[in-house]
Write an enzyme that holds these catalytic residues in place. Structure first.
Site, PDB file in Angstrom:
ATOM      1  N   ASP A 116      -6.210   0.405   1.017  1.00  0.00           N
ATOM      2  CA  ASP A 116      -6.223   0.631   2.455  1.00  0.00           C
ATOM      3  C   ASP A 116      -7.565   0.151   2.995  1.00  0.00           C
ATOM      4  O   ASP A 116      -8.343  -0.480   2.275  1.00  0.00           O
ATOM      5  CB  ASP A 116      -5.955   2.101   2.787  1.00  0.00           C
ATOM      6  CG  ASP A 116      -7.076   3.016   2.311  1.00  0.00           C
ATOM      7  OD1 ASP A 116      -8.034   2.543   1.668  1.00  0.00           O
ATOM      8  OD2 ASP A 116      -7.003   4.226   2.595  1.00  0.00           O
ATOM      9  N   LYS A 174       0.834  -1.203   0.000  1.00  0.00           N
ATOM     10  CA  LYS A 174       0.000   0.000   0.000  1.00  0.00           C
ATOM     11  C   LYS A 174       0.869   1.252   0.000  1.00  0.00           C
ATOM     12  O   LYS A 174       0.672   2.171  -0.800  1.00  0.00           O
ATOM     13  CB  LYS A 174      -0.924   0.018   1.210  1.00  0.00           C
ATOM     14  CG  LYS A 174      -1.930   1.167   1.193  1.00  0.00           C
ATOM     15  CD  LYS A 174      -2.330   1.658   2.561  1.00  0.00           C
ATOM     16  CE  LYS A 174      -1.355   2.665   3.106  1.00  0.00           C
ATOM     17  NZ  LYS A 174      -1.826   3.335   4.333  1.00  0.00           N
TER      18      LYS A 174
END
Length: 201
Positions: free
Chosen positions: A131, A113
């Protein structure tokens, strides 16, 4: 249709983390794990005042860094990671950030991420940024049935055209913050309510 609506709803797709250069964004994203962007923005001014670049942060005492970032949670691990990452950047010779997923995820505290945030916002590369908000919204919209972030990323990387992947990631993220809350989503006000299979009105 979904992307068109979201692009209109969220024309400003800049990061919610405050930063002045690539190094600051990388450190801020590492610190954002398991906390809010607003919480990170409260500690980074002091952190970057004390340690404005990789060389300064690499030489920092961990206890001093911990004291500054304490409120972000997991502060011991985060302090160790950002000091080690700063040292790794310093070792590159020019303090530059790497621009590949493999190199970025080799840095302490940097997962996929975080790497995708850097690839998008610093290097303008296509990126699916998974996320908690993205995971929740994409599942409710029926874009994925997976729960593992890497599987979601890979599935949607294949399904979403590269030229819109980054904007898609940001608008989905922002939508999760504005309407599609984890608890009691605002389905009645949601601009996607007529398209969402999970709508609750």
């Amino acid at each position: 249709m979904v992307t068109s609506i979201l692009n209109l709803e969220y024309p400003d797709r800049k990061p919610l983390l405050n930063y002045n250069n690539p190094f600051e964004l990388l450190i801020a994203v590492i610190l954002s794990a398991q906390t809010t962007d607003a919480g990170v923005n409260k500690v980074t001014p002091e952190l970057f005042k004390r340690y404005p670049g990789p060389s300064e942060l690499a030489a920092a005492e961990q206890n001093d860094v911990e004291a500054i970032i304490h409120s972000t949670g997991f502060y011991r691990v985060k302090a160790a990671n950002i000091i080690k990452t700063a040292a790794a950047l310093q070792d590159r010779g020019d303090n530059s950030l790497p621009n590949t997923m493999k190199e970025l995820t080799s840095l302490p505290g940097v997962g996929r991420k975080t790497a995708n945030v850097i690839l998008y916002h610093i290097f303008d590369q296509p990126a699916i940024i998974v996320d908690t908000h993205f995971k929740r919204v994409s599942k409710r919209l029926g874009f994925t049935k997976f729960t593992e972030p890497e599987k979601i990323e890979k599935q949607l990387s294949r399904a979403i055209p590269k030229e819109i992947q980054s904007d898609f990631s940001m608008t989905i993220n922002l939508h999760g913050r504005k309407y599609c809350f984890a608890r009691k989503p605002d389905c009645s006000g949601c601009p996607l309510k007529d398209l969402c299979p999970s709508v609750q009105i």
